[in-house]
Scaffold this active site. Structure first.
Site, PDB file in Angstrom:
ATOM      1  N   LYS A 295       0.743  -1.233  -0.009  1.00  9.97           N
ATOM      2  CA  LYS A 295      -0.061  -0.032   0.050  1.00  9.97           C
ATOM      3  C   LYS A 295       0.808   1.321  -0.044  1.00  9.97           C
ATOM      4  O   LYS A 295       0.454   2.483  -0.388  1.00  9.97           O
ATOM      5  CB  LYS A 295      -0.860   0.034   1.276  1.00  9.97           C
ATOM      6  CG  LYS A 295      -0.417   0.184   2.409  1.00  9.97           C
ATOM      7  CD  LYS A 295      -1.504   0.149   3.617  1.00  9.97           C
ATOM      8  CE  LYS A 295      -0.817   0.333   5.174  1.00  9.97           C
ATOM      9  NZ  LYS A 295      -1.224  -0.586   5.898  1.00  9.97           N
TER      10      LYS A 295
ATOM     11  N   ARG B  74      -8.537  -0.350  16.288  1.00  9.80           N
ATOM     12  CA  ARG B  74      -8.927   0.158  14.730  1.00  9.80           C
ATOM     13  C   ARG B  74      -9.918  -0.774  14.518  1.00  9.80           C
ATOM     14  O   ARG B  74     -11.085  -0.954  15.102  1.00  9.80           O
ATOM     15  CB  ARG B  74      -7.634   0.403  14.088  1.00  9.80           C
ATOM     16  CG  ARG B  74      -7.872   1.243  12.751  1.00  9.80           C
ATOM     17  CD  ARG B  74      -6.660   1.110  12.023  1.00  9.80           C
ATOM     18  NE  ARG B  74      -6.236  -0.175  11.224  1.00  9.80           N
ATOM     19  CZ  ARG B  74      -5.278  -0.581  10.251  1.00  9.80           C
ATOM     20  NH1 ARG B  74      -4.611   0.523  10.391  1.00  9.80           N
ATOM     21  NH2 ARG B  74      -5.367  -1.437   9.813  1.00  9.80           N
TER      22      ARG B  74
HETATM   23  C1  LIG Z   1      -0.567  -1.224   6.442  1.00  7.62           C
HETATM   24  C2  LIG Z   1      -0.912  -2.742   6.964  1.00  7.62           C
HETATM   25  C3  LIG Z   1      -0.149  -3.789   7.338  1.00  7.62           C
HETATM   26  C4  LIG Z   1       1.380  -3.516   6.984  1.00  7.62           C
HETATM   27  O1  LIG Z   1       1.981  -2.574   7.897  1.00  7.62           O
HETATM   28  P1  LIG Z   1       3.524  -2.453   8.068  1.00  7.62           P
HETATM   29  O2  LIG Z   1       3.756  -2.031   9.360  1.00  7.62           O
HETATM   30  O3  LIG Z   1       3.915  -1.867   6.940  1.00  7.62           O
HETATM   31  O4  LIG Z   1       4.292  -3.904   7.967  1.00  7.62           O
HETATM   32  C5  LIG Z   1      -0.395  -5.084   7.672  1.00  7.62           C
HETATM   33  N1  LIG Z   1      -2.101  -5.097   7.851  1.00  7.62           N
HETATM   34  C6  LIG Z   1      -2.860  -4.227   7.795  1.00  7.62           C
HETATM   35  C7  LIG Z   1      -4.329  -4.283   7.933  1.00  7.62           C
HETATM   36  C8  LIG Z   1      -2.307  -2.853   7.335  1.00  7.62           C
HETATM   37  O5  LIG Z   1      -3.455  -2.018   7.205  1.00  7.62           O
END
Ligand SMILES: *Cc1c(COP(=O)(O)O)cnc(C)c1O
Length: 364
Positions: free
Chosen positions: A36, A131
């Site tokens: 993302k 969240r």
């Molecule tokens: C952004 C996100 C991740 C990845 O997080 P990082 O800290 O970049 O590894 C994993 N799971 C969800 C649901 C996310 O929104």
């Protein structure tokens, strides 16, 4: 070269992915590489897959659609709860989506039926970060409803900590996730294939815990891209922390006072600040601003100090003397600066692979 730009070393990203994939495999954990922060970059998603990630995850359907347009056939999960209004697009482009609302799963079921497909869902559980997530007491009921829907397969359970409140993964909350997986299995006589324990904030727990229970998947973005875990931003041993570098161009250099003059109110960003008078300084302006980066997330090289900025300007002080207009300056980025820069259309993405071929062969 074009500025501003992100110099993205695909060899280093592949190395980071592979190193994490291998270390986690020893603990029985697969890696979903999270794209993302890269705006669905075709190049970066390929590097992550070459590093051995079993699938990709992204929070935006637009990014997933972009990856599909570049003919990426890997398994892709939508890791944010789908918008009800996007259910059709989700079923069309994502193999799996992470869900917390049965109304959305119902719509995914309807759209999957129309397309003659089966869509897999991971149900997310709330374990303290507040969240997204189904409250643990409601999980059995939500699973029951999910299992009753046609064209939907329950792929697994997951949770996400640290992102909103900084809640750290530990034996207690991760143990609760394992307990819930076992509860669902015995209640419904099914097997839960995937227990997705979290993100880059889970790495210290995974490598430090005696018992990781049923957790068999992590979703990793920041640790692959920036080589750091996400609770304390400690560098991870053996990983590159400089796979991505921001380069910007100097458009002004002057000796200026440290203290502004005149009566002072809010600046362009709605802030007020007091400046300690240090006398005249060597001040440079770079052609990049908060539209492209998070000022607080930039790490300049030695002798350069970030003073401030506005939408299109970054102001720095130099203790290494005069800096020529037209010269370039390099910065390391944190996750939020990276996110902003990757998604700014004004920042060019320059891909390279700087690891010697022999090393790449060894790593591969
Ligand atoms: C952004 C996100 C991740 C990845 O997080 P990082 O800290 O970049 O590894 C994993 N799971 C969800 C649901 C996310 O929104």
């Amino acid at each position: 070269m074009v500025a501003p730009r992100l110099e993205i070393d695909l060899g280093k990203i592949r190395h980071n992915a592979r190193t994490l994939v291998e270390r986690l495999a020893r603990r029985g954990i697969s890696v979903t590489a999270v794209t993302k922060a890269t705006l669905g970059s075709h190049e970066i998603s390929h590097a992550m897959l070459q590093g051995g990630a079993t699938g990709l995850g992204d929070s935006r359907i637009e990014n997933i659609e972009a990856m599909r347009r570049s003919h990426l056939s890997a398994q892709i999960s939508l890791i944010r709860s789908p918008m009800l209004s996007q259910a059709k697009r989700v079923v069309r482009s994502a193999d799996i989506s992470f869900n917390t609302e049965i109304a959305v799963v119902r719509q995914l079921s309807v759209e999957a039926g129309k397309l003659g497909r089966t869509h897999a869902v991971v149900l997310m559980v709330e374990l303290g970060d507040l969240r997204d997530g189904i409250m643990p007491d409601d999980l059995v009921a939500t699973v029951r409803q999910t299992l009753s829907l046609p064209n939907i397969v329950l792929k697994g359970l997951g949770t996400n900590l640290a992102c909103r409140s900084g809640t750290s993964p530990d034996d207690a909350n991760m143990g609760e996730l394992s307990r819930l997986a076992a509860l669902i299995e015995t209640t419904f006589g099914i097997s839960i294939e995937v227990v997705s324990g979290g993100n880059s904030a889970n790495l210290e727990w995974v490598f430090g815990s005696e018992n990781i229970g049923r957790v068999n998947n992590l979703r990793l973005g920041e640790s692959i891209l920036l080589g750091r875990e996400a609770l304390h931003r400690h560098a991870i041993e053996g990983l590159y922390t400089d796979a991505i570098t921001l380069v910007a161009e100097v458009i002004e250099f002057k000796f200026k006072p440290t203290q502004p003059t005149g009566e002072r109110a809010q600046n362009a960003l709605g802030e007020r600040s007091d400046v300690v008078n240090r006398g005249p300084i060597a001040q440079a302006i770079l052609a990049i601003g908060v539209q492209d980066i998070d000022l607080g997330g930039l790490q300049p090289s030695g002798g350069i100090e970030i003073l401030g900025g506005s939408s299109d300007h970054l102001v720095v002080a130099s203790s290494v003397g005069r800096i020529a207009v037209g010269s370039e300056m390099r910065f390391q980025l944190n996750y939020s600066a990276l996110l902003r820069a990757m998604t700014s259309p004004f920042v060019t993405k320059a891909y390279k692979s700087a690891i010697p071929v022999s090393d790449l062969r060894r790593i591969a």
